[in-house]
Design a protein around this motif. Sequence first.
Motif, PDB file in Angstrom:
ATOM      1  N   ASP A   1      -4.306   2.774   0.092  1.00 18.01           N
ATOM      2  CA  ASP A   1      -5.875   1.916   0.514  1.00 18.01           C
ATOM      3  C   ASP A   1      -7.317   2.599   1.666  1.00 18.01           C
ATOM      4  O   ASP A   1      -7.778   3.018   1.575  1.00 18.01           O
ATOM      5  CB  ASP A   1      -5.278   0.556   0.951  1.00 18.01           C
ATOM      6  CG  ASP A   1      -4.710   0.451   2.089  1.00 18.01           C
ATOM      7  OD1 ASP A   1      -4.144   1.303   2.500  1.00 18.01           O
ATOM      8  OD2 ASP A   1      -5.349  -0.519   2.912  1.00 18.01           O
ATOM      9  N   SER A   2      -6.054   3.789   1.865  1.00 17.90           N
ATOM     10  CA  SER A   2      -6.480   4.677   3.149  1.00 17.90           C
ATOM     11  C   SER A   2      -7.597   5.862   1.822  1.00 17.90           C
ATOM     12  O   SER A   2      -6.616   6.776   1.329  1.00 17.90           O
ATOM     13  CB  SER A   2      -6.366   4.815   3.842  1.00 17.90           C
ATOM     14  OG  SER A   2      -7.240   5.769   4.988  1.00 17.90           O
ATOM     15  N   LEU A   3      -8.570   6.836   2.605  1.00 20.56           N
ATOM     16  CA  LEU A   3      -9.122   7.820   2.042  1.00 20.56           C
ATOM     17  C   LEU A   3      -8.583   8.764   2.427  1.00 20.56           C
ATOM     18  O   LEU A   3      -7.684  10.085   1.641  1.00 20.56           O
ATOM     19  CB  LEU A   3     -10.294   7.898   1.523  1.00 20.56           C
ATOM     20  CG  LEU A   3     -10.744   7.152   0.893  1.00 20.56           C
ATOM     21  CD1 LEU A   3     -12.561   6.782   1.347  1.00 20.56           C
ATOM     22  CD2 LEU A   3     -10.834   7.316  -0.988  1.00 20.56           C
ATOM     23  N   PHE A   4      -7.387   8.700   3.142  1.00 22.27           N
ATOM     24  CA  PHE A   4      -7.087  10.047   4.181  1.00 22.27           C
ATOM     25  C   PHE A   4      -5.593  10.639   4.431  1.00 22.27           C
ATOM     26  O   PHE A   4      -4.913  10.506   5.034  1.00 22.27           O
ATOM     27  CB  PHE A   4      -7.273   9.770   5.471  1.00 22.27           C
ATOM     28  CG  PHE A   4      -9.292   9.420   5.523  1.00 22.27           C
ATOM     29  CD1 PHE A   4      -9.681  10.931   5.950  1.00 22.27           C
ATOM     30  CD2 PHE A   4      -9.306   8.239   5.934  1.00 22.27           C
ATOM     31  CE1 PHE A   4     -11.100  10.106   6.162  1.00 22.27           C
ATOM     32  CE2 PHE A   4     -11.050   7.919   6.274  1.00 22.27           C
ATOM     33  CZ  PHE A   4     -11.771   9.488   6.390  1.00 22.27           C
ATOM     34  N   SER A   5      -5.556   9.415   2.847  1.00 24.17           N
ATOM     35  CA  SER A   5      -3.543   9.479   2.869  1.00 24.17           C
ATOM     36  C   SER A   5      -3.202  10.833   2.445  1.00 24.17           C
ATOM     37  O   SER A   5      -3.816  10.890   1.368  1.00 24.17           O
ATOM     38  CB  SER A   5      -2.831   8.451   2.239  1.00 24.17           C
ATOM     39  OG  SER A   5      -3.235   7.374   2.922  1.00 24.17           O
ATOM     40  N   GLU A   6      -2.222  11.640   2.494  1.00 26.05           N
ATOM     41  CA  GLU A   6      -1.771  12.636   1.930  1.00 26.05           C
ATOM     42  C   GLU A   6      -0.622  11.998   1.318  1.00 26.05           C
ATOM     43  O   GLU A   6       0.470  11.898   1.498  1.00 26.05           O
ATOM     44  CB  GLU A   6      -1.181  13.636   3.153  1.00 26.05           C
ATOM     45  CG  GLU A   6      -2.993  14.385   3.976  1.00 26.05           C
ATOM     46  CD  GLU A   6      -3.363  15.303   2.516  1.00 26.05           C
ATOM     47  OE1 GLU A   6      -3.247  15.220   1.938  1.00 26.05           O
ATOM     48  OE2 GLU A   6      -4.819  15.001   2.948  1.00 26.05           O
TER      49      GLU A   6
ATOM     50  N   GLU B   1       1.682   7.420   1.156  1.00 28.16           N
ATOM     51  CA  GLU B   1       1.301   6.033   2.884  1.00 28.16           C
ATOM     52  C   GLU B   1       0.074   4.782   2.197  1.00 28.16           C
ATOM     53  O   GLU B   1      -1.068   6.263   2.591  1.00 28.16           O
ATOM     54  CB  GLU B   1       2.156   6.205   3.541  1.00 28.16           C
ATOM     55  CG  GLU B   1       3.714   6.705   3.499  1.00 28.16           C
ATOM     56  CD  GLU B   1       4.311   5.342   3.943  1.00 28.16           C
ATOM     57  OE1 GLU B   1       4.468   4.264   3.901  1.00 28.16           O
ATOM     58  OE2 GLU B   1       5.817   5.983   4.144  1.00 28.16           O
ATOM     59  N   ASN B   2      -0.209   3.911   3.195  1.00 31.21           N
ATOM     60  CA  ASN B   2      -1.671   3.219   3.052  1.00 31.21           C
ATOM     61  C   ASN B   2      -2.250   4.165   2.372  1.00 31.21           C
ATOM     62  O   ASN B   2      -2.926   4.390   2.451  1.00 31.21           O
ATOM     63  CB  ASN B   2      -1.820   4.058   4.173  1.00 31.21           C
ATOM     64  CG  ASN B   2      -1.197   3.944   5.405  1.00 31.21           C
ATOM     65  OD1 ASN B   2      -0.225   2.617   5.550  1.00 31.21           O
ATOM     66  ND2 ASN B   2      -0.590   4.529   6.377  1.00 31.21           N
TER      67      ASN B   2
ATOM     68  N   HIS C   1       0.786  -1.127   0.362  1.00 31.77           N
ATOM     69  CA  HIS C   1       0.094  -0.196  -0.236  1.00 31.77           C
ATOM     70  C   HIS C   1       0.688   0.968   0.175  1.00 31.77           C
ATOM     71  O   HIS C   1       0.710   2.296   0.452  1.00 31.77           O
ATOM     72  CB  HIS C   1      -1.174   0.252   1.433  1.00 31.77           C
ATOM     73  CG  HIS C   1      -1.580  -0.801   0.812  1.00 31.77           C
ATOM     74  ND1 HIS C   1      -2.764  -1.516   0.425  1.00 31.77           N
ATOM     75  CD2 HIS C   1      -2.003  -2.318   2.428  1.00 31.77           C
ATOM     76  CE1 HIS C   1      -3.419  -2.445   0.334  1.00 31.77           C
ATOM     77  NE2 HIS C   1      -2.894  -3.349   1.896  1.00 31.77           N
TER      78      HIS C   1
END
Length: 282
Positions: free
Chosen positions: A31-36, A28-29, A7
């Motif tokens: 798969d998350s909607l909150f990654s910057e 980073e990450n 991810h």
Amino acid sequence: VSREPSHVLYVGASGRGCCEEPTVYRIENADSLFSEPVASTLPVAPGSYLHGIAVNPLDADELLVVFSNYGVQSVFHSLDGGATFDAVQGNLADSGLLRGPSVRSAAILPDGKRTIYLIASSTGLYASTTLSGNSTEWQPQGESVLGRIIVEALASRVSDGRVVAGTHGRGLFVGSPLPVVGSERVPAPTAVSLLQNYPNPVTEHTTINFRLSSRAQVSLTLYDVAGRLVETLLDGATLGPGQHRINVSAEGLASGSYVYQMQVREGGRIVAVESKQMTIVR
């Protein structure tokens, strides 16, 4: 995108016009909607065309970034997730009036003992096992099969060291790289010669001949044009020097083009890989 850890996503953006430098974004990450995304610029001319990113499948912090422009540094390496980059075009860089190749794609292939770096370019496929800035030595791969044709794309697989090269006008080639150590080629003590099958085109049966100069372990495999394994004709058979013959039946195979590849090992180490194409006609 990375495999281990998973991810971690890298996105390349070419600079617009004459004013913006090319940028690599690390997410980073992913798969998350909150990654910057975290942006890093590369030390190459603004407006350069960023053409490909390769991530080490076992280390998400190592990547190669390549540019397809002529007349610019084309290959960059990072060990810290894109925070810093080193130019590693080495012996493929411009030299005086001699223009270096355009680089189209890259792959990073760890084999358990070392890491093989591959780049696809307008003058063929190259590999290195040591990236040392401007002193990096890239050695051509598969010259007897690929020649110096344009290689547009690469895909590699850690499980068995397979590499697929997509070319401009000559289709796909499947093989295993013969890596280099420093500026030296890995020696190939066994001279091999894979001959064209006969008859070709094939209607029912055909024969594949090959020659060995010394005793070795030989694998012979048949692939379709999509790179899928169709049949294993020899699986690591130990053969002596001289000419050998394998009879192949076309029964059950659809009409079309196929690639047969011979891989030769000595002491568990690959010393030669050769491929040829055959056609089946119904």
